[in-house]
Structure formats: structure tokens, C-alpha cells
Design a protein around this motif. Structure first.
Motif, mmCIF file in Angstrom:
data_model
loop_
_atom_site.group_PDB
_atom_site.id
_atom_site.type_symbol
_atom_site.label_atom_id
_atom_site.label_comp_id
_atom_site.label_asym_id
_atom_site.label_seq_id
_atom_site.Cartn_x
_atom_site.Cartn_y
_atom_site.Cartn_z
ATOM 1 N N SER A 183 10.893 7.233 -23.624
ATOM 2 C CA SER A 183 10.246 6.193 -24.162
ATOM 3 C C SER A 183 10.408 6.014 -25.757
ATOM 4 O O SER A 183 10.520 5.102 -26.202
ATOM 5 C CB SER A 183 8.657 6.253 -24.010
ATOM 6 N N LEU A 184 10.460 7.211 -26.117
ATOM 7 C CA LEU A 184 10.591 7.051 -27.870
ATOM 8 C C LEU A 184 12.143 6.609 -28.048
ATOM 9 O O LEU A 184 12.360 5.978 -28.833
ATOM 10 C CB LEU A 184 10.537 8.760 -28.154
ATOM 11 N N TYR A 185 13.077 7.346 -27.221
ATOM 12 C CA TYR A 185 14.490 6.609 -27.387
ATOM 13 C C TYR A 185 14.322 5.256 -27.119
ATOM 14 O O TYR A 185 15.276 4.370 -27.914
ATOM 15 C CB TYR A 185 15.347 7.463 -26.351
ATOM 16 N N ARG A 186 13.888 4.584 -26.128
ATOM 17 C CA ARG A 186 14.066 3.047 -25.823
ATOM 18 C C ARG A 186 13.178 2.400 -27.114
ATOM 19 O O ARG A 186 13.489 1.296 -27.353
ATOM 20 C CB ARG A 186 13.047 2.915 -24.803
ATOM 21 N N LEU A 187 12.014 3.053 -27.626
ATOM 22 C CA LEU A 187 11.564 2.467 -28.928
ATOM 23 C C LEU A 187 12.264 2.575 -30.262
ATOM 24 O O LEU A 187 11.953 2.037 -31.187
ATOM 25 C CB LEU A 187 10.127 2.938 -29.210
ATOM 26 N N ASN A 188 13.480 3.024 -29.908
ATOM 27 C CA ASN A 188 14.380 3.352 -31.004
ATOM 28 C C ASN A 188 13.792 4.196 -32.179
ATOM 29 O O ASN A 188 13.854 3.696 -33.414
ATOM 30 C CB ASN A 188 14.902 1.932 -31.769
ATOM 31 N N VAL A 189 13.058 5.048 -32.065
ATOM 32 C CA VAL A 189 12.369 5.906 -33.202
ATOM 33 C C VAL A 189 13.581 6.624 -33.873
ATOM 34 O O VAL A 189 14.593 7.044 -33.508
ATOM 35 C CB VAL A 189 11.405 6.995 -32.574
ATOM 36 N N PHE A 190 13.213 6.377 -35.400
ATOM 37 C CA PHE A 190 14.308 6.885 -36.293
ATOM 38 C C PHE A 190 15.682 6.346 -35.996
ATOM 39 O O PHE A 190 16.494 6.567 -36.644
ATOM 40 C CB PHE A 190 14.248 8.574 -36.409
ATOM 41 N N ARG A 191 15.836 5.214 -35.385
ATOM 42 C CA ARG A 191 16.713 4.349 -35.307
ATOM 43 C C ARG A 191 17.787 5.086 -34.394
ATOM 44 O O ARG A 191 19.088 5.035 -34.614
ATOM 45 C CB ARG A 191 17.369 3.871 -36.495
ATOM 46 N N VAL A 192 17.280 5.967 -33.466
ATOM 47 C CA VAL A 192 18.273 6.676 -32.814
ATOM 48 C C VAL A 192 19.298 6.198 -32.005
ATOM 49 O O VAL A 192 20.350 6.689 -31.616
ATOM 50 C CB VAL A 192 17.395 7.807 -31.933
#
Length: 293
Positions: A183-192
Motif C-alpha cells: 500500500s505504501l508503494y502504491r501511495l508512492n511514498v518518498f516517490r519510490v
């Protein structure tokens, strides 16, 4: 639902993960050390058992977990084909590292004796993959069994549920942490999602992997041995070049089927493959960019 054509074509990173998981599980199982695979944060931070951290990322604790885990890893190769091996490697590292940190944090905060030991295996990667699977993979077929509605995605969810409950709370916590990581990856945390490795590093996985089958080497152009003046045959070949090029660039059904299994329209997938000269990764990028506009 099979995630596209069989085999590991255009999925070299997935091949490495699958082989590593199988080898670590089999080796430790043969040596009777599978009972030592479950881990806790004390093993890593107090006993400094770094080897155990590496093994637990890949090796499953039991044969049933290995069967369902390998099946899911193999199916989720569709995401490597969709975003490319470079970005998929970033997704793997982000999912594994983030889920491990969340598991350690949960163990430290909960201080539950039943959670002191967690099951091993690439749970972070597997359950993080369920996030894009839920949002990005469309349902292609639906059917009814005893008045219950099912789809082709149901079997993937059932395999994930079996893995999620395989060791009860010891496997449920890694599964939840994996879903949070996805979910954090999908939310693009830190523009990952914009991170990419240098091509030298990204190609390392391709060198480790076996060469894909079905590739053809480009044909060498013929020379006019009589001089620079074109012959009648060469002039005729040049006149027919556009039609010949169109025939050579006609996408194979296997490549079109791969893109369709990702949820793209068949005609759009065919046009993208033609523009990308049958490079499935480039065609995927074209389709994704067209959807973003």
C-alpha cells in the motif's frame, strides 16, 4: 488465470526469486534445520545472526508454504512484465525491507509471546503484490458454483489466504505487514515508484538468469557485390520493404496475450507492440503513458 504466457519470458528477476526460495527451503529442509528458520528481531539485533535474516527472506518453513508461495510468486511475474525488471527490482527491495521493518516494530510494540517467533519466507513480497493485483488486474471471467459468484481471481486469493493462515498469527503478521508495504508503494511514498536502478545494476539480474527462448537474431543485410549500382532485384526489394517490414513487425499472439492479461485492450496492445517493435516492456510503457494522459 495464468498471468500471461507460461515460463519466465521477460521476467528474469522473478525466476531468480523463485529459484532462491526453492533452494533455501529444500537445503534447510534436507538438513533438518527448517525448524530454525522462524525468526525474531532478537536474532537479528541482539544475536547478530545476519545469515538468518537472509535465509528468512527466501526460505519457507514448510513444504505446503513453499507450494503456495512459489505458485503466487510465479503468477505475480505479470507485474515484472508490466513495469519492467528494473522497477520490479525496486518494488521487491521496497516491499521486503519495509515489511521486515514493520514486523520488527510490531514485535517490539506488541511484546506478545506468541509473536516472538515469525514464520519465514518472502511474505513481504507476496502480500505486497496483492495490492496491485487487487487494483490493477481486471477480472476476465466469472462463474457461479452453488449460487456463489466466483472469478478467475478467486483462486489467487484462495492461495494467498492459505499462505496467510498457514502458521496462524506467526504468518498473519508478516502477511499484514506485506500488504501495508504494498500500500505504501502504491501511495508512492518518498516517490519510490519513480526510482530506477542504473542499467548496469539492473542488467545484473538478466545476466544471472538463463536466456529466454523464442528470440530471433536480426538478419544481416546483403551486399551488392557488383558495385554500388543497385540491381533489379535490390530495387524490387526496396520497393517491397514497407510491406515486408509490416509483416515482420506483426506482434506474436503470445505478446498480445501478455498485455491483454494485464488489462489492456487487444487492439491497443497490438498497436503498442508495433510501435515498440515487439518489445513487450516498451509496449507496456507506451500503454501506461497513454492511460496516464
Amino acid at each position: 488465470m495464468n498471468g500471461g504466457p507460461s515460463g519466465f519470458n521477460n521476467a528474469p528477476v522473478t525466476r531468480i526469486i523463485v529459484i532462491a526460495s526453492a533452494l533455501f527451503t529444500v537445503v534447510f529442509g534436507i538438513q533438518g534445520r527448517s525448524r530454525n528458520l522462524p525468526w525474531s528481531y532478537q536474532d537479528i539485533f541482539k544475536k547478530l545472526q545476519i545469515w538468518k535474516l537472509i535465509v528468512t527472506v527466501f526460505g519457507f518453513s514448510s513444504t505446503p508454504e513453499l507450494v503456495f508461495g512459489i505458485y503466487l510468486l510465479y503468477y505475480f511475474r505479470v507485474f515484472e512484465r508490466q513495469i519492467g525488471s528494473n522497477k520490479y527490482t525496486v518494488f521487491i527491495l521496497f516491499s521486503v525491507i519495509t515489511s521486515l521493518l514493520l514486523e520488527v516494530l510490531a514485535q517490539w510494540l506488541l511484546k506478545d509471546p506468541s509473536l516472538n517467533i515469525l514464520t519465514s519466507g518472502p511474505y513481504g513480497l507476496i502480500f505486497a503484490s496483492f495490492v496491485p493485483f487487487f487494483f490493477d488486474i481486471p477480472v476476465s471471467t466469472r462463474f457461479r458454483v452453488f449460487r456463489f459468484n466466483f472469478s478467475d481471481k478467486t483462486f489467487i486469493y484462495l492461495a494467498g489466504l492459505q499462505l496467510f493462515l498457514s502458521s496462524w498469527r506467526r504468518s498473519m503478521l508478516p502477511g499484514i505487514c506485506g500488504i501495508l508495504a504494498g500500500s505504501l508503494y502504491r501511495l508512492n511514498v518518498f516517490r519510490v515508484r519513480r526510482v530506477k536502478f542504473p542499467e548496469v545494476i539492473a542488467s545484473f539480474f538478466s545476466r544471472l538468469s538463463w536466456p529466454s527462448t523464442g528470440t530471433t537474431s536480426p538478419t544481416r543485410s546483403s551486399r551488392n557485390v557488383l558495385g554500388s549500382a543497385p540491381t533489379y532485384a535490390s530495387r524490387r526489394a526496396e520497393a517491397n520493404a514497407p510491406a515486408l517490414l509490416s509483416t515482420l513487425l506483426e506482434p506474436p499472439e503470445e505478446s498480445i496475450g501478455t498485455l491483454v492479461s494485464m488489462g489492456f485492450d487487444r487492439n491497443s496492445a497490438r498497436q503498442a507492440l508495433i510501435h515498440a517493435r515487439n518489445d513487450i516492456n516498451a509496449a507496456t510503457n507506451i500503454l501506461l503513458e497513454s492511460q496516464g494522459h
